[in-house]
Design a protein around this motif. Structure first.
Motif, PDB file in Angstrom:
ATOM      1  N   GLY A 107      -3.582  23.436  18.425  1.00  0.00           N
ATOM      2  CA  GLY A 107      -2.812  22.165  19.458  1.00  0.00           C
ATOM      3  C   GLY A 107      -1.200  22.450  19.210  1.00  0.00           C
ATOM      4  N   SER A 108      -0.560  21.643  19.551  1.00  0.00           N
ATOM      5  CA  SER A 108       0.282  21.196  18.885  1.00  0.00           C
ATOM      6  C   SER A 108       0.916  19.597  18.376  1.00  0.00           C
ATOM      7  N   PRO A 239       2.985  24.154  18.584  1.00  0.00           N
ATOM      8  CA  PRO A 239       2.356  24.422  17.247  1.00  0.00           C
ATOM      9  C   PRO A 239       1.672  24.322  16.307  1.00  0.00           C
ATOM     10  N   GLY A 254       3.484  31.391  17.994  1.00  0.00           N
ATOM     11  CA  GLY A 254       2.258  30.512  17.922  1.00  0.00           C
ATOM     12  C   GLY A 254       1.514  31.207  17.010  1.00  0.00           C
ATOM     13  N   GLY A 272      -5.396  27.750  23.420  1.00  0.00           N
ATOM     14  CA  GLY A 272      -4.681  26.572  23.650  1.00  0.00           C
ATOM     15  C   GLY A 272      -3.536  26.518  23.595  1.00  0.00           C
ATOM     16  N   ASP A 273      -2.320  25.566  22.465  1.00  0.00           N
ATOM     17  CA  ASP A 273      -1.789  25.093  22.211  1.00  0.00           C
ATOM     18  C   ASP A 273      -0.859  26.048  21.523  1.00  0.00           C
ATOM     19  N   CYS A 274      -1.952  26.871  20.707  1.00  0.00           N
ATOM     20  CA  CYS A 274      -0.813  26.881  19.297  1.00  0.00           C
ATOM     21  C   CYS A 274      -1.792  28.528  19.510  1.00  0.00           C
ATOM     22  N   VAL A 287       3.637  31.465  24.578  1.00  0.00           N
ATOM     23  CA  VAL A 287       2.816  30.445  23.926  1.00  0.00           C
ATOM     24  C   VAL A 287       3.296  29.381  26.427  1.00  0.00           C
ATOM     25  N   SER A 288       1.517  29.369  26.357  1.00  0.00           N
ATOM     26  CA  SER A 288       2.129  28.734  27.272  1.00  0.00           C
ATOM     27  C   SER A 288       0.090  26.890  27.513  1.00  0.00           C
ATOM     28  N   ALA A 289       1.531  26.252  26.854  1.00  0.00           N
ATOM     29  CA  ALA A 289       0.312  24.398  26.391  1.00  0.00           C
ATOM     30  C   ALA A 289       0.134  23.851  27.825  1.00  0.00           C
ATOM     31  N   GLN A 291      -3.227  22.690  30.485  1.00  0.00           N
ATOM     32  CA  GLN A 291      -4.940  22.589  29.550  1.00  0.00           C
ATOM     33  C   GLN A 291      -5.762  23.720  30.914  1.00  0.00           C
ATOM     34  N   ALA A 294      -5.916  26.581  28.453  1.00  0.00           N
ATOM     35  CA  ALA A 294      -6.503  26.077  26.274  1.00  0.00           C
ATOM     36  C   ALA A 294      -8.270  26.517  27.166  1.00  0.00           C
TER      37      ALA A 294
END
Length: 431
Positions: A107-108, A239, A254, A272-274, A287-289, A291, A294
């Motif tokens: 994640g971040s 990330p 990421g 996911g976010d990373c 990077v598309s944070a 849900q 993810a």
């Protein structure tokens, strides 16, 4: 029997573990999380602060025995480093895990701005359940709260703070609210809306220093000093991949992955976010944070991890990376999809009804809608997403939309039906 190690116990890690278990009933699975609580959703924290749910309401899975029932070993520790040559991961509890496949889903973490006094008592981020507990103690009715950052996360936190009855000020470096999601007109409308709701908003302003004490004294770049009982730093996230330095796993913003979510090292994946995943729509890694990304990335990565462990070729591809943000700011709904700033050589149309608090901006490349912004147009959210993600060729409807951007539903139904996208159009209309 293969051993699958998953780093990160957020939505991506949990969905990956569950997917692997379905496909490989007897493989070993270890899920590593660095927080003491059961796996939970950060997106639920604002609802916790509002009092709509308790802490258990943030948990991703409600049964206390969920992971034990799936025979997923949960380890609570911080990852120190990953060694690709030896296929091992070192944890801060002294444990070393050997793996056959590895998923990086860490994640971040919040960005820590270099502001004097940012570590003072009473300055909090809003990222963990521990943060939420600390905020709840200070964000009582009438408390003076200053929030640093008016991006997507900041606006979500704002909703929770307003529900707690605090006296709220927001400081944003950009010239408008949500500058990475909204153009000047839309971002300005959100600012005006917040000010009308009693929130003091400073745009094009920086926090220069925070002087400790009760109250905290926050010096702004506009010359003002604001007193606060609580400062919340919502200056963005990045990330959480520092532990991959010198690992041999290629990272930019990421962890770089291909369409199978595999990194440059065979058997090692990210989600996911990373993850910086390849997006077929834009032709770039992104990077598309959010849900939904993810969840889909975790599913694809998990399917391919099982295939890799069994010596088979990848079995699933990531169709695209959804660039979507839908935001509720104190009751004002706004949305951003795709390349909302437009593409070189593209065309665009805007419609603004300031009195009604509505704004619509559409960006085209050829006869395809490649991005859009909206404020107050809730009925169009589903079709905007469908048109952008589906890369639907609008044909003559593009010119009709340039004349009247509000015809999005009609344009989608007419264009998507002709391209075999009828079910998607119906889903969009139902939304």
């Amino acid at each position: 029997m293969a051993h699958h190690v998953i780093l990160g116990a957020g939505p991506a890690g949990v969905i990956a573990a569950e997917t692997i278990r379905k496909l490989a009933p007897f493989d070993a699975i270890t899920l590593v999380g660095d927080e003491p609580e059961p796996p939970y959703s950060r997106m639920a924290i604002p609802y916790l602060l509002m009092g709509a749910i308790g802490e258990s309401g943030t948990y991703l899975r409600k049964s206390p025995s969920h992971f034990a029932d799936l025979k997923v070993k949960v380890v609570r520790a911080l990852v120190k480093c990953a060694q690709t040559a030896t296929k091992t991961v070192a944890l801060d509890n002294g444990e070393t895990l050997s793996f056959d496949t590895l998923l990086v889903a860490t994640g971040s973490h919040p960005v820590h701005p270099p502001i004097p006094g940012i570590d003072s008592d009473g300055v909090e981020t809003c990222w963990t359940l521990a943060d939420a507990r600390a905020i709840a103690q200070r964000a009582t009715r009438g408390a003076r709260v200053l929030q640093l950052g008016a991006g997507f996360i900041g606006c979500i936190i704002m909703e929770a703070l307003a529900a707690r009855g605090v006296k709220l000020s927001v400081v944003e470096m950009g010239d408008r609210m949500v500058p990475r999601m909204m153009g000047p007109t839309a971002g300005g409308m959100i600012r005006d809306w917040c000010e009308a709701k009693g929130v003091q908003v400073f745009t094009s302003t920086k926090v220069e220093s925070i002087t400790p004490g009760a109250p905290l004294k926050v010096k702004l770049s506009n010359g003002q000093t604001v007193e606060a009982d609580l400062v919340i730093s919502a200056a963005g996230v990045r990330p959480a991949i520092g532990f991959l330095q010198d690992s041999g796993i290629r990272c930019l913003l990421g962890v770089l992955t291909d369409e199978h979510l595999q990194t440059n090292v065979p058997g090692i994946y990210a989600a996911g976010d990373c993850a910086e995943a390849f997006d077929k729509v834009s032709g770039k890694t992104i990077v598309s944070a959010i849900q939904p990304n993810a969840a889909e990335q975790a599913r694809v990565a998990a399917m391919n991890m099982v295939a890799f462990a069994q010596g088979r070729a990848p079995v699933a591809d990531l169709k695209g990376v959804t660039q979507i943000n839908v935001l509720d700011t104190l009751g004002l709904i706004s949305a951003s999809f795709g390349d909302w700033q437009g593409r070189p050589g593209g065309e665009h149309v805007e419609l603004t009804d300031t009195a009604a608090g509505r704004h619509l901006s559409l960006q085209f490349q050829g006869d395809v809608l490649v991005g859009c912004n909206s404020v107050g147009w809730t009925e169009h959210v589903g079709v905007m997403r469908g048109l952008v993600e589906g890369q639907v060729h609008l044909g003559a409807w593009k010119d009709k939309l340039k004349q009247d951007p509000t015809l999005l539903v009609e344009a989608y139904l007419a264009s998507a039906q002709g391209q075999g996208e009828w079910s998607g159009a119906q889903d969009a209309r139902r939304r």
